[in-house]
Design an enzyme around this catalytic site. Structure first.
Site, mmCIF file in Angstrom:
data_model
loop_
_atom_site.group_PDB
_atom_site.id
_atom_site.type_symbol
_atom_site.label_atom_id
_atom_site.label_comp_id
_atom_site.label_asym_id
_atom_site.label_seq_id
_atom_site.Cartn_x
_atom_site.Cartn_y
_atom_site.Cartn_z
ATOM 1 C CD GLN A 154 5.073 -18.938 -12.043
ATOM 2 O OE1 GLN A 154 6.031 -18.860 -12.793
ATOM 3 N NE2 GLN A 154 4.843 -18.034 -11.109
ATOM 4 C CD GLU A 205 9.427 -12.186 -6.841
ATOM 5 O OE1 GLU A 205 8.609 -11.272 -6.631
ATOM 6 O OE2 GLU A 205 9.393 -12.890 -7.849
ATOM 7 C CE LYS A 239 -2.771 -8.188 3.734
ATOM 8 N NZ LYS A 239 -4.159 -7.807 3.594
ATOM 9 C CB SER A 240 -0.153 -1.845 5.295
ATOM 10 O OG SER A 240 -1.296 -2.348 5.941
ATOM 11 C CB THR A 241 0.214 -6.473 8.397
ATOM 12 O OG1 THR A 241 -1.119 -5.994 8.536
ATOM 13 C CG2 THR A 241 0.648 -7.192 9.669
ATOM 14 C CE1 TYR A 242 4.247 -11.101 7.428
ATOM 15 C CE2 TYR A 242 2.762 -11.227 5.564
ATOM 16 C CZ TYR A 242 3.335 -11.806 6.677
ATOM 17 O OH TYR A 242 2.990 -13.078 7.047
ATOM 18 C CB ALA A 243 4.867 -2.530 4.330
ATOM 19 N NE ARG A 244 0.927 -0.055 8.431
ATOM 20 C CZ ARG A 244 -0.027 0.782 8.762
ATOM 21 N NH1 ARG A 244 -0.257 1.061 10.024
ATOM 22 N NH2 ARG A 244 -0.768 1.340 7.832
#
Length: 184
Positions: free
Chosen positions: A176, A133, A107-112
């Site tokens: 799993q 991961e 997600k871009s929110t986390y990437a930023r």
């Protein structure tokens, strides 16, 4: 390989249980978005986290993986230490059709925020909760929120079914639930 649109994803979830539980529209008010999007599905992180730590001087060995290298936490938020790594899994259970390959993007929110999500492709006829991961590439502690969006899955339909699917070769990560650790 065409990328499949929202109406196909919705139909496959309803008719074949491709994603369970399935959120039919993107939810975004006050949360990191999750649910169906135009050409994908934004999955949620579960509330189980395995945080890598070096308290016992463990060595990460994919051929002889030891649980000594991490601590397990459960809750609504996970704090990933600086320059560290955490495993979680999706809330959703996926059943991939025989003629489909699924690619995951963060997600871009986390990437930023310097958080990088890595998931290997979901192969034809694989099923299970997806182990996610997440790397914190920053020198600061970072939060990940349970039950909110963590990554987006894109569904690519092949020209035909493969000769051998993940289920046919009895893949080691089939079915799993929870965080699946490395297996040889």
């Amino acid at each position: 390989m065409p990328i499949m649109p929202d109406h196909w994803i919705r139909r496959m979830a309803a008719e074949q249980g491709m994603i369970e539980p399935f959120v039919e529209a993107q939810r975004r008010e006050g949360v990191i978005s999750y649910g169906l999007s135009s050409y994908g599905y934004d999955a949620r992180a579960a509330d189980e986290f395995k945080i890598f730590t070096n308290v016992d001087n463990a060595v990460v060995d994919p051929k002889a993986f030891s649980e000594d290298g991490f601590v397990t936490r459960q809750g609504p938020v996970c704090i990933i230490p600086p320059n560290s790594f955490v495993l979680t899994h999706t809330v959703e259970y996926f059943r991939i059709p025989r003629d489909v390959l699924v690619i995951c993007l963060g997600k871009s929110t986390y990437a930023r925020c310097g958080l990088i999500v890595n998931v290997t492709p979901l192969e034809p006829e694989w099923e299970g909760q997806v182990t996610i991961e997440i790397s914190n590439t920053t020198p600061l502690p970072a939060k990940v929120y349970a039950n909110e969006g963590v990554c987006q899955f894109l569904f690519l339909k092949g020209e035909g079914a493969p000769e051998v699917s993940y289920a046919d070769r009895k893949g080691k990560y089939m079915g799993q639930r929870g965080v699946a650790l490395p297996r040889l």
